[in-house]
Design an enzyme around this catalytic site. Structure first.
Site, PDB file in Angstrom:
ATOM      1  N   ALA A  50       0.800  -1.233   0.000  1.00 47.35           N
ATOM      2  CA  ALA A  50       0.000   0.000   0.000  1.00 47.35           C
ATOM      3  C   ALA A  50       0.836   1.288   0.000  1.00 47.35           C
ATOM      4  O   ALA A  50       0.626   2.173  -0.844  1.00 47.35           O
ATOM      5  CB  ALA A  50      -0.964  -0.036   1.191  1.00 47.35           C
ATOM      6  N   ASP A 237      -3.975  -2.648   3.949  1.00 47.12           N
ATOM      7  CA  ASP A 237      -4.188  -1.862   2.733  1.00 47.12           C
ATOM      8  C   ASP A 237      -5.194  -0.743   2.941  1.00 47.12           C
ATOM      9  O   ASP A 237      -5.159   0.279   2.264  1.00 47.12           O
ATOM     10  CB  ASP A 237      -4.631  -2.766   1.584  1.00 47.12           C
ATOM     11  CG  ASP A 237      -3.437  -3.568   1.091  1.00 47.12           C
ATOM     12  OD1 ASP A 237      -3.130  -4.607   1.701  1.00 47.12           O
ATOM     13  OD2 ASP A 237      -2.786  -3.104   0.133  1.00 47.12           O
ATOM     14  N   ASN A 247      -6.518  -6.421   4.349  1.00 45.21           N
ATOM     15  CA  ASN A 247      -5.125  -6.762   4.033  1.00 45.21           C
ATOM     16  C   ASN A 247      -5.153  -7.969   3.099  1.00 45.21           C
ATOM     17  O   ASN A 247      -6.223  -8.493   2.758  1.00 45.21           O
ATOM     18  CB  ASN A 247      -4.320  -7.042   5.309  1.00 45.21           C
ATOM     19  CG  ASN A 247      -2.830  -7.139   5.028  1.00 45.21           C
ATOM     20  OD1 ASN A 247      -2.264  -6.282   4.352  1.00 45.21           O
ATOM     21  ND2 ASN A 247      -2.182  -8.193   5.513  1.00 45.21           N
ATOM     22  N   LYS A 248      -3.992  -8.421   2.703  1.00 45.03           N
ATOM     23  CA  LYS A 248      -3.866  -9.527   1.755  1.00 45.03           C
ATOM     24  C   LYS A 248      -4.748 -10.715   2.145  1.00 45.03           C
ATOM     25  O   LYS A 248      -4.834 -11.072   3.319  1.00 45.03           O
ATOM     26  CB  LYS A 248      -2.398  -9.949   1.692  1.00 45.03           C
ATOM     27  CG  LYS A 248      -2.062 -11.067   0.746  1.00 45.03           C
ATOM     28  CD  LYS A 248      -2.559 -10.855  -0.669  1.00 45.03           C
ATOM     29  CE  LYS A 248      -2.095  -9.544  -1.273  1.00 45.03           C
ATOM     30  NZ  LYS A 248      -2.821  -9.195  -2.530  1.00 45.03           N
TER      31      LYS A 248
HETATM   32  O1  MRU Z   1      -1.317  -7.129  -3.435  1.00 43.62           O
HETATM   33  P1  MRU Z   1      -0.177  -6.542  -2.655  1.00 43.62           P
HETATM   34  O2  MRU Z   1       1.060  -7.373  -2.708  1.00 43.62           O
HETATM   35  O3  MRU Z   1       0.070  -5.093  -3.017  1.00 43.62           O
HETATM   36  O4  MRU Z   1      -0.691  -6.560  -1.156  1.00 43.62           O
HETATM   37  C1  MRU Z   1       0.147  -6.083  -0.147  1.00 43.62           C
HETATM   38  C2  MRU Z   1      -0.417  -6.241   1.203  1.00 43.62           C
HETATM   39  O5  MRU Z   1      -1.487  -6.743   1.401  1.00 43.62           O
HETATM   40  C3  MRU Z   1       0.384  -5.656   2.327  1.00 43.62           C
HETATM   41  O6  MRU Z   1       0.226  -6.399   3.493  1.00 43.62           O
HETATM   42  C4  MRU Z   1      -0.085  -4.223   2.587  1.00 43.62           C
HETATM   43  O7  MRU Z   1      -0.171  -3.492   1.406  1.00 43.62           O
HETATM   44  C5  MRU Z   1       0.819  -3.531   3.517  1.00 43.62           C
HETATM   45  S1  MRU Z   1       2.402  -3.186   2.809  1.00 43.62           S
HETATM   46  C6  MRU Z   1       3.291  -2.304   3.950  1.00 43.62           C
END
Ligand code: MRU
Length: 354
Positions: A50, A237, A247-248
């Site tokens: 993010a 996110d 989040n993911k």
């Molecule tokens: O799809 P991505 O790889 O962009 O997803 C990333 C995540 O879910 C992270 O945990 C989140 O963005 C935090 S990054 C500091």
């Protein structure tokens, strides 16, 4: 502190990124020259995480305004970048901030101001990461105080380290700080299917010399049941006003399992990830990505070259939500640059600037 190379850096009137689609196998730097390059890098996940998505979008505005800084060009660049990925609110936060700086200026001053504003977003994120590391270290030290003769076992999901930010990361920042402070930690790194961002985390931790073990996502609950996990820390996110956190995908399952086993589950994220316009998790848009990310897995072929391996035929129905939402009630605390807050206590930072 980790030995890291910047994931994003200005080079004159261009931007250099570390292409994360090539990691952990190849370290390839790519030059972004145009708005379209920046938008594609975000959409195709050459940059990801993010805070890094937000910073890349800010530099995308700077790239776009180099030759035409009219209102129309600014608006078109903003719209193009906003459409790249829907869930990480840092993208919108960074673009809102760029608009607030650039709109009032005459076109002749906008290009220089755009570069300066993008660099300020980048350095501000690095500072937030450092503060998150310090606050999270306090939590880890408190947890470790009750443990003797073994490392503190912390589980994470996806990659929320330096690759995903402009500094030392969010979820990984406390672990880097702990390692630097001589606190013995071991990190359970979940693979994070389908795109396997856990491999990026393992790569980062290996470079920093932090003990870690890669696990299949499905192993997380059993390791918790066995008493082999002391805490879970993930990034975010988008955090809604009530503390519900996107989040993911897979984060929610870890939070459920941690809750069932009395293991503290923390979210680490900067203020720029909190969206007070989202009252709760139901209002967070969840990105749905290509079903082929589930059907085809990336890796190395027998010759050691990066390749996609087909797991399921093209007609197999596959569903690929990229994120999930963890209800605030499962979150022990949110670690941000201003301290550690209860998930339902974010009102305390509503008036503070990221
Ligand atoms: O799809 P991505 O790889 O962009 O997803 C990333 C995540 O879910 C992270 O945990 C989140 O963005 C935090 S990054 C500091």
């Amino acid at each position: 502190m980790p030995d890291h190379c910047p994931t994003l850096r200005r080079n004159g009137d261009q931007v250099i990124i570390l292409d994360q689609t090539r990691l952990p196998w190849q370290e390839v730097f790519v030059c972004l020259d145009t708005l379209d390059d920046a938008a594609a890098a975000i959409r195709d996940m050459q940059v990801r995480g993010a805070p890094l998505i937000g910073a890349t979008a800010a530099f995308g505005i700077a790239l776009a305004l180099r030759n035409n800084a009219s209102d129309a060009a600014l608006q078109a660049a903003d719209a193009c970048l906003r459409a790249t990925r829907p869930t990480a609110v840092n993208l919108h936060w960074a673009l809102d901030r760029m608009q607030a700086v650039l709109r009032p200026l005459p076109a002749t001053q906008r290009s220089a101001a755009a570069w300066a504003a993008a660099e300020a977003i980048q350095s501000g994120d690095a500072a937030a990461n450092a503060a998150i590391g310090r606050h999270g270290l306090g939590l880890l030290q408190a947890l470790a105080a009750g443990i003797k003769s073994r490392p503190l076992h912390v589980m994470t999901h996806c990659n929320a380290g330096w690759l995903a930010t402009c500094g030392h990361g969010t979820a990984l920042a406390p672990l880097y700080a702990a390692h630097a402070a001589g606190l013995e930690v071991h990190v359970w790194v979940s693979e994070t299917r389908p795109r396997n961002q856990g491999l990026l985390t393992a790569w980062e931790l290996a470079r920093a010399g932090i003990p870690h073990t890669l696990i299949a996502d499905n192993a997380a609950g059993w390791l918790m049941a066995e008493g082999r996990v002391d805490a879970v820390i993930t990034g975010a996110d988008r955090i809604a006003a009530n503390g519900d956190t996107a989040n993911k995908v897979g984060t929610y399952l870890k939070a459920l399992a941690a809750h069932a086993h009395g293991i503290p589950f923390y979210i680490a994220a900067p203020r720029s990830t909190v969206d007070f316009n989202c009252p709760d998790g139901r209002a967070i848009p969840i990105e749905e990505r290509s079903a082929d990310e589930v059907r085809i897995i990336g890796g190395l072929d027998a010759a050691g070259l990066p390749a996609g391996i087909r797991l399921a035929g093209p007609t197999t129905a596959a569903c690929n939500p990229a994120f999930d939402v963890t209800p605030a009630g499962l979150v022990a605390g949110i670690i941000c640059e201003f301290g550690v807050f209860p998930a339902d206590g974010l009102a305390a930072i509503a008036g503070r600037q990221a």
